[in-house]
Design a protein around this motif. Structure first.
Motif: not given
Length: 394
Positions: A50-63
């Motif tokens: 894995v080289v990248a994670v894209a969150r479909a939303g503004a917040g990233t507190n779940n990552v």
């Protein structure tokens, strides 16, 4: 072929951007990229692929952003894609806070008889409210959402004060010049009839609105939180409501202790819950992830700097390294020692890490891979990738 793993249902309008000739979806246990919405990844064991994670939303507190950074995984979000949906809900909540619309609609359902219209007219005074025009709104956080709320609230006739010490140049251009900018948080809290919070949840903003801040608020003011639950201290809010310091609280984040309180309106996290917002977020997340995988371009990352460079050479080397002195010199020397020319190069740092794009002029992928292997021997380099330009070759 790139492999993508999805968590949650991602709008097909976004997933369709991954063409089937170059992408496989959920077909590998060692994906190159991950795209998700609300799935919590804090207990997820990221494969080395894995080289990248894209969150479909503004917040990233779940990552687990910090963990990802250390592993050389770029985390993307989609700021602004759901901004209009959140803005409309905030404006609706402002209206609901001054006009007992919901209470009136529920009450009228209890009426019976042939004279319902007469009963409604005779008793409607109990649902009289106030108007937003002429009232003062404080917007804490002038990002994509906060800026839109500030502009639209002004158009409703409200006096608007915004506070954000980190407001970007792009956002500054988008905010109406009629929106007053406060220099201190206290300037908003002490003067506004309504205060709405729109900042990301970080270590610095956790509990940002607590007992001390609520005590400074104008008596009878109303507070709105459509950002993240942890930004506002719910216990302190309940105490302020009980003491009469605060007149009302509206939040999009459910907490049991907030329920069954006439002065609190709790919504089930509806901020971005529109079909349009989900589609916009999915499109932006997919586009961002695709550009990174195919070109190494970083845009809208929460843990690495924005880095873009035109791709004209046969091969591109992407490098994530510790942000320490002489790294560029070490990278350049390593490539030069292998008798390979650098066509173009760009480097940007962010906190403890940096990201570098190096376009090299060589005629074989084996040579490019050899460069990457040599760079990986450097203990201060976290991750190296080789990207072939499909439009250029010998």
């Amino acid at each position: 072929m790139f492999h993508i793993k999805t968590f949650n249902a991602i709008a097909p309008e976004g997933m369709s951007r991954f063409d089937k000739d170059n992408y496989a979806i959920n077909e590998s246990k060692t994906p190159d990229g991950i795209i998700l919405r609300s799935q919590k990844l804090h207990d997820y064991a990221f494969p080395e692929s894995v080289v990248a994670v894209a969150r479909a939303g503004a917040g990233t507190n779940n990552v687990p952003v910090t963990q990802c950074t250390k592993q050389g995984i770029v985390v993307f979000n989609t700021p602004g894609a759901n901004a209009n949906a959140v803005k409309e809900l905030v404006i609706a909540s402002l209206l609901l806070s001054v006009r007992p619309i919901l209470q009136g609609a529920q009450w009228i359902q209890t009426l019976t008889g042939d004279d319902v219209e007469e009963q409604a007219e005779a008793n409607k005074k109990q649902f009289a409210g106030h108007e937003l025009e002429g009232k003062k709104l404080g917007v804490i956080g002038l990002g994509a959402i906060g800026a839109m709320i500030a502009n639209d609230a002004y158009r409703l006739g409200m006096e608007v004060v915004g506070y954000d010490p980190y407001v970007s140049v792009d956002t500054a251009w988008s905010i109406s010049r009629r929106v007053t900018r406060a220099n201190e948080l206290a300037d908003v809290l002490t003067t506004c009839d309504f205060v709405t919070v729109h900042v990301p949840l970080t270590e610095q903003t956790k509990g940002m609105i607590g007992e001390a801040q609520l005590a400074k608020m104008k008596s009878g003011a109303k507070l709105f939180n459509f950002a993240r639950g942890g930004i506002v201290d719910d216990t302190a809010v309940l105490n302020a409501l009980k003491a009469g310091q605060l007149a009302g609280y509206t939040t999009d984040f459910a907490d049991e202790k907030l329920l069954h309180n006439d002065k609190v309106l709790v919504l089930p996290h509806l901020g971005a819950s529109t079909q349009e917002a989900e589609v916009n977020c999915a499109k932006m997340a997919a586009r961002t992830l695709k550009r990174f995988l195919e070109e190494g371009t970083i845009k809208r990352s929460v843990n690495f700097p924005t880095v873009e460079m035109a791709f004209h050479s046969p091969y591109r080397i992407t490098i994530i390294n510790k942000n320490i002195p002489n790294m560029l010199g070490q990278i350049s020397s390593t490539i030069a020692d292998m008798n390979i020319n650098i066509d173009n190069m760009v480097n940007r740092g962010r906190d403890d890490y940096a990201y570098t794009l190096v376009d090299i002029n060589c005629d074989e992928q084996e040579n490019a891979q050899a460069v990457a292997a040599r760079l990986e021997e450097n203990p201060d380099i976290i991750r190296v990738r080789v990207i072939k330009n499909p439009g250029v070759g010998y």
